[in-house]
Design an enzyme around this catalytic site. Structure first.
Site, PDB file in Angstrom:
ATOM      1  N   PHE A 211     -10.046  -4.591  11.187  1.00 47.02           N
ATOM      2  CA  PHE A 211     -11.460  -4.524  10.509  1.00 47.02           C
ATOM      3  C   PHE A 211     -11.297  -4.960   9.087  1.00 47.02           C
ATOM      4  O   PHE A 211     -12.157  -4.615   8.231  1.00 47.02           O
ATOM      5  CB  PHE A 211     -11.861  -3.120  10.406  1.00 47.02           C
ATOM      6  CG  PHE A 211     -10.720  -1.976  10.068  1.00 47.02           C
ATOM      7  CD1 PHE A 211     -10.656  -1.673   8.728  1.00 47.02           C
ATOM      8  CD2 PHE A 211      -9.830  -1.404  11.142  1.00 47.02           C
ATOM      9  CE1 PHE A 211      -9.613  -0.758   8.141  1.00 47.02           C
ATOM     10  CE2 PHE A 211      -9.070  -0.626  10.758  1.00 47.02           C
ATOM     11  CZ  PHE A 211      -8.695   0.032   9.218  1.00 47.02           C
TER      12      PHE A 211
ATOM     13  N   TYR B  36       0.697  -1.183   0.102  1.00 45.65           N
ATOM     14  CA  TYR B  36      -0.003  -0.068   0.063  1.00 45.65           C
ATOM     15  C   TYR B  36       0.767   1.167   0.070  1.00 45.65           C
ATOM     16  O   TYR B  36       0.194   2.429  -0.088  1.00 45.65           O
ATOM     17  CB  TYR B  36      -1.017   0.021   1.145  1.00 45.65           C
ATOM     18  CG  TYR B  36      -2.146  -1.078   1.169  1.00 45.65           C
ATOM     19  CD1 TYR B  36      -3.299  -0.957   0.140  1.00 45.65           C
ATOM     20  CD2 TYR B  36      -1.760  -2.604   1.703  1.00 45.65           C
ATOM     21  CE1 TYR B  36      -3.970  -1.992  -0.017  1.00 45.65           C
ATOM     22  CE2 TYR B  36      -2.933  -3.324   1.270  1.00 45.65           C
ATOM     23  CZ  TYR B  36      -3.941  -3.272   0.376  1.00 45.65           C
ATOM     24  OH  TYR B  36      -4.842  -4.039   0.561  1.00 45.65           O
TER      25      TYR B  36
END
Length: 409
Positions: free
Chosen positions: A409, A123
């Site tokens: 999450f 990322y």
């Protein structure tokens, strides 16, 4: 082959999530886990890439509020459920989803995007920097002793039902959020995440347990944990697996750690995810016997540089011009003048000479105070263009407590 990127429809969820499971190894999740993530999915913020009737790419976002230095909770897109089918790699699918997602986040007015990475190397090219770390440890309770704070004996502990105690635990958690950057203000439904305990993921341990710390009838802390029974010829060698722990004061925290380190028939306390400056490190007699290790946790991206830098406060006065590079979100490119202190900040575009030069990735890494600009400069990631500006900004961007993400999450 031609593919289509579109917003997820509820009827497509099983196919979409099934592709994600396959991309992460092909082991189906427990039914209760799958059901919870389906319940929490925000369909209007979830996208899929389709090759005919087959889903070959997925990405979603949750509408979070993230605590930042100064105590504010700031809207942030929680990037999640990102996967690409192995048959469709290296075709630009991930890049197209990241492009669409960040455009949508910006349009929705969220200044930040955050994620946890299955592979940290992915990322950075999209502007995400590692903003928080998590500490793991294995405490040998046969050889390590705890010295607890004054007042610990005034705290009483009570074993509680995991589900019935959830509301009291959430009240404690909510009071903790503003005090530590990187924590998530849990929206309705998210209180179920710490309770998720599928048998398939216990690894032979007990169902999740809960103990409450109380003072004068008020819940002032809690710990959720499990116990894995192990035996040798010498006797019991059970392991206490700490899932989460929050307390409102040092005495309550000390009482909880003392309890976890003295459970009968156990000789080890295994900590999976705690802040890097967590109190237990100062309670133990020998931190070396606890084998602490670090791992990256929250990756953060500034979607709108000006709004993001204005959303937090600064622990020392700062007046600095930042030359920001951001190839993936070019609206952030250019010079920004940041002036701020512990009361607030203003960040606007400027034509003034730059004091520091860095990419948006480094801003993300430093944003919550978990990485200093000085250390990033030592790695060649930040350039000082005005003498003294680096230390001035580094001190200002810091945080008195380490940022920490309490759960994934």
């Amino acid at each position: 082959m031609t593919t289509e990127l579109r917003v997820l429809e509820s009827a497509e969820w099983d196919e979409w999530y099934g592709m994600l499971e396959l991309a992460f190894g092909g082991v189906p999740e427990a039914p209760e886990e799958r059901a919870l993530w389906q319940e929490l999915t925000e369909y209007d913020r979830s996208i899929g890439v389709w090759d005919g009737e087959r889903c070959v790419g997925s990405a979603g976002a949750f509408s979070f509020r993230l605590s930042v230095p100064g105590g504010a909770v700031v809207p942030a897109a929680g990037v999640t459920m990102v996967g690409v089918a192995a048959t469709h790699r290296r075709r630009g699918i991930l890049t197209s989803m990241m492009r669409r997602q960040l455009d949508d986040v910006r349009a929705g007015g969220e200044p930040l995007a955050v994620l946890t990475a299955s592979e940290p190397a992915i990322y950075g090219r999209f502007g995400y920097g590692v903003a928080t770390y998590t500490a793991r440890a294995t405490i040998d309770t046969n050889r390590v002793r705890l010295t607890v704070p004054d007042g610990t004996d005034g705290v009483t502990l009570r074993q509680a039902d995991l589900t019935k105690s959830a509301a009291a635990c959430e009240a404690v958690y909510a009071r903790r959020v503003a005090g530590r950057p990187g924590m998530l203000a849990r929206r309705p439904g998210w209180e179920k995440v710490p309770l998720l305990d599928p048998e398939s993921q216990r690894g032979g341990a007990s169902p999740r347990l809960c103990v409450l710390a109380e003072r004068d009838g008020e819940v002032v802390g809690y710990a959720r944990y499990a116990i894995k029974s192990e035996w040798s010829h010498a006797g019991a060698e059970g392991v206490v697996l700490v899932k989460d722990l929050e307390a409102l004061d040092p005495a309550a925290e000390g009482a909880l750690w003392r309890f976890l380190c003295s459970i009968d028939l156990t000789s080890t306390v295994r900590i999976h995810s705690r802040p890097v400056d967590d109190a237990w490190q100062h309670l133990v007699s020998d931190v070396r016997r606890c084998e602490p290790t670090l791992r990256d946790a929250l990756h953060l991206r500034l979607v709108e540089v000006g709004a993001a830098l204005e959303a937090r406060t600064y622990q020392a006065p700062v007046d600095v011009v930042l030359e920001v590079s951001d190839a993936f979100c070019p609206w952030n490119e250019g010079r920004w003048r940041l002036t701020g202190d512990a009361k607030g900040a203003i960040c606007t575009r400027t034509d003034e000479a730059a004091d520091l030069s860095l990419s948006v990735r480094e801003l993300g890494a430093a944003y919550l105070g978990g990485n200093s600009l000085v250390s990033l400069a030592a790695a060649g990631r930040v350039r000082e263009l005005r003498g003294g500006a680096l230390v001035e900004a580094s001190v200002a961007f810091g945080s008195p407590v380490a940022p920490w993400l309490p759960h994934g999450f």
